[in-house]
Write a protein that holds these residues in place. Sequence first.
Motif, short mmCIF file in Angstrom:
data_model
loop_
_atom_site.label_atom_id
_atom_site.label_comp_id
_atom_site.label_asym_id
_atom_site.label_seq_id
_atom_site.Cartn_x
_atom_site.Cartn_y
_atom_site.Cartn_z
N GLN A 102 0.83 -1.21 0.00
CA GLN A 102 0.00 0.00 0.00
C GLN A 102 0.87 1.26 0.00
O GLN A 102 0.61 2.21 -0.73
CB GLN A 102 -0.93 0.00 1.21
CG GLN A 102 -1.91 1.17 1.24
CD GLN A 102 -2.73 1.19 2.52
OE1 GLN A 102 -2.17 1.28 3.61
NE2 GLN A 102 -4.04 1.08 2.39
N ASP B 151 -4.62 -7.54 1.75
CA ASP B 151 -4.76 -6.29 0.98
C ASP B 151 -6.13 -5.66 1.22
O ASP B 151 -6.26 -4.45 1.40
CB ASP B 151 -4.58 -6.57 -0.51
CG ASP B 151 -3.12 -6.77 -0.90
OD1 ASP B 151 -2.23 -6.36 -0.13
OD2 ASP B 151 -2.86 -7.35 -1.98
N LYS B 152 -7.16 -6.51 1.23
CA LYS B 152 -8.52 -6.01 1.44
C LYS B 152 -8.73 -5.52 2.87
O LYS B 152 -9.41 -4.52 3.11
CB LYS B 152 -9.53 -7.10 1.10
CG LYS B 152 -9.54 -7.48 -0.37
CD LYS B 152 -10.55 -8.58 -0.66
CE LYS B 152 -10.53 -8.95 -2.14
NZ LYS B 152 -11.48 -10.05 -2.45
N LEU B 153 -8.14 -6.22 3.83
CA LEU B 153 -8.27 -5.81 5.23
C LEU B 153 -7.63 -4.45 5.45
O LEU B 153 -8.21 -3.57 6.10
CB LEU B 153 -7.63 -6.85 6.15
CG LEU B 153 -8.33 -8.20 6.29
CD1 LEU B 153 -7.51 -9.13 7.18
CD2 LEU B 153 -9.73 -8.04 6.85
N ALA C 295 -7.06 -2.11 3.29
CA ALA C 295 -7.76 -1.06 2.55
C ALA C 295 -9.18 -0.80 3.05
O ALA C 295 -9.62 0.35 3.11
CB ALA C 295 -7.81 -1.42 1.06
N GLU C 296 -9.89 -1.86 3.46
CA GLU C 296 -11.31 -1.73 3.76
C GLU C 296 -11.68 -1.94 5.23
O GLU C 296 -12.73 -1.47 5.67
CB GLU C 296 -12.11 -2.73 2.91
CG GLU C 296 -11.90 -2.55 1.41
CD GLU C 296 -12.53 -3.66 0.59
OE1 GLU C 296 -13.35 -4.41 1.17
OE2 GLU C 296 -12.21 -3.78 -0.60
N HIS C 297 -10.85 -2.65 5.97
CA HIS C 297 -11.14 -2.93 7.38
C HIS C 297 -9.89 -2.70 8.22
O HIS C 297 -9.32 -3.65 8.76
CB HIS C 297 -11.64 -4.37 7.55
CG HIS C 297 -12.86 -4.70 6.73
ND1 HIS C 297 -14.13 -4.41 7.15
CD2 HIS C 297 -12.98 -5.28 5.52
CE1 HIS C 297 -15.00 -4.80 6.23
NE2 HIS C 297 -14.32 -5.33 5.23
N THR D 284 -11.79 -12.77 9.01
CA THR D 284 -12.58 -12.98 7.80
C THR D 284 -13.96 -13.53 8.15
O THR D 284 -14.97 -13.09 7.60
CB THR D 284 -11.86 -13.94 6.84
OG1 THR D 284 -10.59 -13.38 6.48
CG2 THR D 284 -12.67 -14.16 5.58
N ILE E 30 -16.04 -10.69 9.68
CA ILE E 30 -16.54 -9.75 8.67
C ILE E 30 -17.73 -10.37 7.94
O ILE E 30 -18.75 -9.71 7.70
CB ILE E 30 -15.43 -9.37 7.68
CG1 ILE E 30 -14.37 -8.51 8.39
CG2 ILE E 30 -16.00 -8.61 6.48
CD1 ILE E 30 -13.12 -8.30 7.58
N GLU F 134 -21.48 -8.84 7.97
CA GLU F 134 -22.16 -8.48 6.73
C GLU F 134 -23.53 -9.15 6.63
O GLU F 134 -24.50 -8.53 6.21
CB GLU F 134 -21.30 -8.87 5.54
CG GLU F 134 -20.05 -7.99 5.38
CD GLU F 134 -19.14 -8.49 4.28
OE1 GLU F 134 -19.33 -9.65 3.83
OE2 GLU F 134 -18.23 -7.76 3.88
#
Length: 380
Positions: free
Chosen positions: A106, A162-164, A166-168, A186, A189, A193
């Motif tokens: 990142q 990468d998703k964590l 950026a998003e969490h 995971t 989350i 959701e």
Amino acid sequence: MTDHNSTTLAFHPIASIFPLLEGAALDALASDIKTRGLLEPVWIYEGQILDGRNRARACALAGVAVQTRAFAGTASEAIAHVWSLNFTRRHLSPSQAAIADARRNQIAETYAPVRKAAKARQAEGGREKVSQRIEQPPNERKTDTIRAKAAGTNRTYINVADKLVAEHPEKATQVERGEKTIAQVTREIRREEILTKTPAAPTGKYRVLYCDPPWKYGDSGIISKDGITEAYTKAETHYPTMSIAELCALPIREIAKADAVLWLWTTSPLLAESFDVIKAWGFTYKASMIWYKVRHNVGHYVSVRHELLLICTRGSCLPDVATLYPSVQTIERTKEHSAKPEEFRAIIDTIYPRGERIELFARGHAPKGWAMWGNETTGF
């Protein structure tokens, strides 16, 4: 080397690839520095701490001046420098390593837009030189597999990390600190959701109830050889599960008519507990059907190739049609977790054609004549 007051030094963004020490670990480092002095200087880049944030903080606690050394190099070299100094000595778990690599990636990407913009200006005939500090981020062209190998983790964790990040970010921090694994956050989350989509409790009165509860098994599941992927039968990988107490507390008594029938799916490990749920919902067990799945499935004692469909009644609710289906239905299971064959709904509709009917914890679209309740339904 130069002496500095550690309280005047800010942290460079590149330094955030790795987490700060807290509590006892930081106190132990401060005690060591107070006893033996600062053995390794703090690296400074662009006037900020590039590496040695923990040493600088420990020096402040110990009342010791911070010795610094300037790092001369490009941004990508600075990233590589921090990684080289910290990655091996941190003794990171696969989850923590993936988060560290995601942060490194990142940070590297933050320099890419500047570099691309400068190149674009050059292509248009501009004379502005690209700063020597802005180079190709080291991970820009790496695949997840290459990154995973470099970080000593695996491709799945790299992708999720990468998703964590950026998003969490709060979840990424928990993993980074070793409080939770990537697999654990995971699942959290996924559960969060789904719970946000959970509809209100069902209303109305129903004569026929069909239910496939999200049973909570309380085991760790079967882990595949890559150390991550949980087995087909690990329920919490696919949806949020409920304990026996939570299932018993559902207001099923209120939506069942005085004369009603309940068709309840259960499995061999939870057969005994199923009767607690049946009783709490106001029904009495009468008979059962067996779904023989044919294909091999995992289990702790045997290869469990069947599930049970318990038939329970409230009041008087014998079948409307006296068609006696075989109690064992041989239908090969699909690859979709927990999916039940539609043949069983057809049996229910055949012998109980009258009365309002509802499927609890339903998935997909509501068949004709059925109400559906659950957080994975697409129609009511």
